[in-house]
Enzyme design. Structure first.
Site, mmCIF file in Angstrom:
data_model
loop_
_atom_site.group_PDB
_atom_site.id
_atom_site.type_symbol
_atom_site.label_atom_id
_atom_site.label_comp_id
_atom_site.label_asym_id
_atom_site.label_seq_id
_atom_site.Cartn_x
_atom_site.Cartn_y
_atom_site.Cartn_z
ATOM 1 N N LYS A 275 3.393 -17.257 25.713
ATOM 2 C CA LYS A 275 4.391 -16.062 25.459
ATOM 3 C C LYS A 275 4.971 -15.740 26.644
ATOM 4 O O LYS A 275 4.256 -16.212 27.867
ATOM 5 C CB LYS A 275 3.589 -14.900 24.853
ATOM 6 C CG LYS A 275 2.992 -15.086 23.485
ATOM 7 C CD LYS A 275 3.979 -14.858 22.544
ATOM 8 C CE LYS A 275 3.434 -14.935 21.007
ATOM 9 N NZ LYS A 275 4.423 -15.115 20.036
ATOM 10 N N ASP B 50 -2.667 -19.030 16.934
ATOM 11 C CA ASP B 50 -1.453 -18.761 16.644
ATOM 12 C C ASP B 50 -0.360 -19.912 16.488
ATOM 13 O O ASP B 50 0.535 -19.793 15.624
ATOM 14 C CB ASP B 50 -0.749 -17.355 17.503
ATOM 15 C CG ASP B 50 0.381 -16.893 17.064
ATOM 16 O OD1 ASP B 50 0.649 -16.394 16.100
ATOM 17 O OD2 ASP B 50 1.135 -16.485 17.718
ATOM 18 N N GLU C 239 7.673 -19.451 24.600
ATOM 19 C CA GLU C 239 8.356 -18.295 24.044
ATOM 20 C C GLU C 239 8.722 -17.472 25.109
ATOM 21 O O GLU C 239 7.912 -17.355 26.209
ATOM 22 C CB GLU C 239 7.766 -17.395 23.059
ATOM 23 C CG GLU C 239 7.418 -18.399 21.768
ATOM 24 C CD GLU C 239 6.843 -17.478 20.713
ATOM 25 O OE1 GLU C 239 7.483 -16.989 19.751
ATOM 26 O OE2 GLU C 239 5.606 -17.539 20.581
ATOM 27 N N ARG D 182 0.769 -1.121 -0.034
ATOM 28 C CA ARG D 182 -0.060 0.072 0.082
ATOM 29 C C ARG D 182 0.821 1.216 -0.102
ATOM 30 O O ARG D 182 0.462 2.403 -0.790
ATOM 31 C CB ARG D 182 -0.996 -0.034 1.395
ATOM 32 C CG ARG D 182 -2.216 -0.671 0.966
ATOM 33 C CD ARG D 182 -3.035 -1.030 2.168
ATOM 34 N NE ARG D 182 -2.383 -1.898 3.182
ATOM 35 C CZ ARG D 182 -2.829 -1.830 4.452
ATOM 36 N NH1 ARG D 182 -3.955 -1.601 4.799
ATOM 37 N NH2 ARG D 182 -1.979 -2.639 5.146
ATOM 38 N N HIS E 220 1.587 -24.830 13.645
ATOM 39 C CA HIS E 220 2.941 -25.268 14.161
ATOM 40 C C HIS E 220 3.036 -26.549 15.119
ATOM 41 O O HIS E 220 3.605 -27.699 14.875
ATOM 42 C CB HIS E 220 3.669 -24.379 14.885
ATOM 43 C CG HIS E 220 3.768 -23.023 13.953
ATOM 44 N ND1 HIS E 220 3.756 -22.892 12.601
ATOM 45 C CD2 HIS E 220 3.979 -21.488 14.577
ATOM 46 C CE1 HIS E 220 3.867 -21.693 12.242
ATOM 47 N NE2 HIS E 220 4.174 -20.926 13.706
ATOM 48 N N ASP F 181 3.697 -23.117 6.554
ATOM 49 C CA ASP F 181 3.708 -23.446 8.156
ATOM 50 C C ASP F 181 5.367 -23.310 8.114
ATOM 51 O O ASP F 181 5.646 -24.271 7.494
ATOM 52 C CB ASP F 181 3.129 -24.333 8.494
ATOM 53 C CG ASP F 181 3.003 -24.363 10.080
ATOM 54 O OD1 ASP F 181 4.295 -24.337 10.437
ATOM 55 O OD2 ASP F 181 2.324 -24.919 10.664
ATOM 56 N N HIS F 182 5.801 -22.204 8.594
ATOM 57 C CA HIS F 182 7.163 -22.292 8.487
ATOM 58 C C HIS F 182 7.971 -23.222 9.444
ATOM 59 O O HIS F 182 9.112 -23.480 9.230
ATOM 60 C CB HIS F 182 7.773 -20.823 8.856
ATOM 61 C CG HIS F 182 7.968 -20.418 10.438
ATOM 62 N ND1 HIS F 182 6.823 -20.070 10.884
ATOM 63 C CD2 HIS F 182 9.003 -20.308 11.060
ATOM 64 C CE1 HIS F 182 7.035 -19.765 12.245
ATOM 65 N NE2 HIS F 182 8.423 -19.905 12.235
HETATM 66 C C1 BG6 Z 1 4.645 -17.445 14.250
HETATM 67 C C2 BG6 Z 1 3.814 -16.735 15.183
HETATM 68 O O1 BG6 Z 1 4.078 -18.253 13.339
HETATM 69 O O2 BG6 Z 1 5.536 -18.126 15.080
HETATM 70 C C3 BG6 Z 1 4.570 -15.930 16.274
HETATM 71 O O3 BG6 Z 1 2.757 -15.936 14.612
HETATM 72 C C4 BG6 Z 1 5.603 -16.674 17.024
HETATM 73 O O4 BG6 Z 1 3.592 -15.397 17.452
HETATM 74 C C5 BG6 Z 1 6.554 -17.493 15.790
HETATM 75 O O5 BG6 Z 1 6.256 -15.977 17.726
HETATM 76 C C6 BG6 Z 1 7.405 -18.667 16.501
HETATM 77 O O6 BG6 Z 1 8.285 -18.781 15.392
HETATM 78 P P1 BG6 Z 1 9.879 -19.481 15.656
HETATM 79 O O7 BG6 Z 1 10.275 -19.809 14.542
HETATM 80 O O8 BG6 Z 1 10.313 -18.434 16.394
HETATM 81 O O9 BG6 Z 1 9.544 -20.689 16.796
#
Ligand code: BG6
Length: 508
Positions: free
Chosen positions: A359, A254, A235, A61, A259, A196-197
């Protein structure tokens, strides 16, 4: 030549080469693009893993000229790349990067994008593959998908056309179904890469190596030997200025829906016949469908939620969730979620799977503990073997990536005394090369058209199906206060109620 051949990302390219590609990032000025996507592309360029012709287009944007956006991209890469950027590689990557400003529901943006992509094809002298990466806020996914279809950009002009969709894919089961229908009204499933990383993390893929490249584990990987499984994604950070997103999401959406349930699937699925997109995802789907979603009235017995209150993290006083900027003082969004799941199939019936994420917990750690049952008989009880503990297999996804197996060992001396010792594998010492970031692997796979590490439409619905009743129960339950845990702590004591007798959460 040798450096390239040894690069784990480049190996296997013979199988699925990366066709020359134009990658379009929607949301190019956003946080994800700057922290993860652009640095990942730089590292791929540095490793020589990008195709010989690779073009980058940003859409967002904010109003920038091409040159201004290139300067911003350069800064982000310098700041967030895992390796110090080499100016020559950076120049090569960004020299011709295009930027198209505009709102996502404006047809003229897509007309301009179409012209730009045609021009890049002309410049190459052949049609490039096109990958559209949706890294925007999720409310724009349907709009962008619809506009791409309207503009005819969903169909290949010679190369392949693919779309990568970031998380969150949907907000609950109904919205995920709706989004799937919208996406699949424009693209074929084979063109869609739901990211999904976690699946791109080396240690997550190593779970499959551990299980299926060793004869040692699979014979005990079932209800006969496994007592329970515990998966933690803790985290230490708070919500880091993401209140706008997090308030509407919460820990369950989240981290658990995507994950953590992906970790469960890879840990428990049957061995796929090949490490290939549909074979692997068929197996994951089967096991996800065996996780029976709870009835709404049973949710309090198997799920627990809480919020972080003020506390101390690494010696520094930090605010509680409700005091964070942008968070409602009466917010009921959970920053901690714990579940007890059962997998109703032949292999896992009766084995509790405990999941927890939060968190502002004591430290950052993602790990899976598989605890085996005690040995059936201890022959040396009279010798003082009281220290015998059931074996534990702990897979640490991050940090200190590796695997540790606890064994009962004889304490040196004249008596048969036993205590647990650990047998350890650490990535850091076993492999000298630095692991690539998850996004590097996943962007490359999407460009190659390999969907093995991406979530299929039926799988995403199965994932939402598991947590949907919990979301509903928590939404409806507004009478009792949300338990609080101090920032920097082990989490709420209320989560202990989910554990069966004799079980306890691992210390963070
Ligand atoms: C993301 C979440 O998908 O994954 C975040 O939206 C989270 O809230 C993050 O902090 C954690 O990823 P990683 O790779 O640091 O474990």
């Amino acid at each position: 030549m040798t450096a390239l051949a040894e690069n784990p990302l480049v190996q296997g390219l013979e199988r699925l080469p990366v066709h020359p590609t134009a990658l379009v990032i929607f949301g190019a000025t956003g946080d994800l693009a700057h922290r993860k996507l652009l640095p990942a592309l730089y590292n791929l360029a540095h490793e020589g893993a990008l195709p010989e012709r690779f073009e980058l287009v940003g859409v967002s944007r904010s109003t920038y000229a091409h040159e201004e956006f290139r300067a911003i991209a350069r800064e982000s890469i310098a700041r967030f790349s895992r390796t110090k950027p080499d100016p020559a590689v950076l120049d090569g990557l960004l020299a011709d990067m295009r930027y198209i400003p505009g709102v996502f529901d404006d047809d003229s943006v897509y007309a301009e994008l179409g012209r730009t992509l045609d021009e890049l094809d002309d410049k190459a002298g052949y049609p490039l593959s096109r990958v559209f990466y949706l890294s925007t806020a999720p409310q724009f996914f349907p709009v962008i998908i619809g506009e791409l279809g309207e503009a005819g950009l969903n169909r290949a002009k010679g190369g392949e056309t693919r779309v990568v969709i970031e998380k969150p894919f949907g907000y609950d089961l109904a919205s995920a179904r709706k989004l799937n229908a919208q996406v699949l009204g424009v693209f074929d499933e084979s063109q869609v890469f739901r990211i999904d990383h976690y699946l791109g993390k080396e240690t997550v893929q190593n779970m499959m190596a551990l299980r299926f490249a060793n004869a040692l584990f699979e014979p005990v990987w079932n209800r006969n030997y496994v007592d329970h499984v515990q998966i933690t994604a803790a985290e230490d950070i708070g919500i880091e200025g993401r209140a706008g997103y997090y308030e509407g999401a919460g820990a369950l959406r989240d981290l658990v829906q995507n994950h953590m349930l992906q970790l469960v699937a890879l840990l428990t699925m049957e061995p796929p016949t090949a490490f290939e997109a549909n074979r692997l995802r068929d197996e994951k789907l089967k096991v996800l469908e065996a996780i029976v979603p709870p009835a709404i009235e049973n949710v309090p017995m198997m799920a627990s939620r809480a919020q972080y209150g003020p506390g101390v993290q690494a010696g520094v006083a930090v605010r509680g969730y409700r005091e964070e900027d942008g968070v409602a003082p009466e917010s009921r969004t959970e920053t901690y979620a714990a579940l007890r799941l059962q997998i109703s199939n032949w292999r896992w019936a009766g084995v509790p799977f405990y999941l927890r994420t939060g968190k502002r917990l004591a430290r950052k750690v993602t790990e899976i503990e598989v605890q085996l049952k005690p040995v059936p008989h201890l022959a040396f009880q009279n010798q003082g073997s009281v220290g015998v503990q059931p074996n534990q297999i702990v897979i640490t996804v991050q940090p200190d990536e590796g695997v540790s197996i606890s064994l009962g060992a004889k304490i040196p001396g004249p008596r048969m005394r036993i205590r647990p010792v650990n047998m350890e594998f650490h990535y850091g010492t076993s492999f000298v090369s630095q692991s690539p970031e998850a996004y590097e692997r996943l962007i490359l796979d999407a460009m190659r058209g390999d969907a093995t590490l991406f979530t299929r439409n039926d799988e995403i619905e199965a994932l939402w199906g598991i947590i949907d009743p919990i979301l509903t129960a928590w939404k409806e339950e507004t009478a009792s206060p949300i338990p609080q845990y101090p920032a920097g702590s082990q989490g709420p004591p209320e989560a202990n109620a989910l554990l069966q007798p004799g079980h306890s959460w691992r210390r963070l």
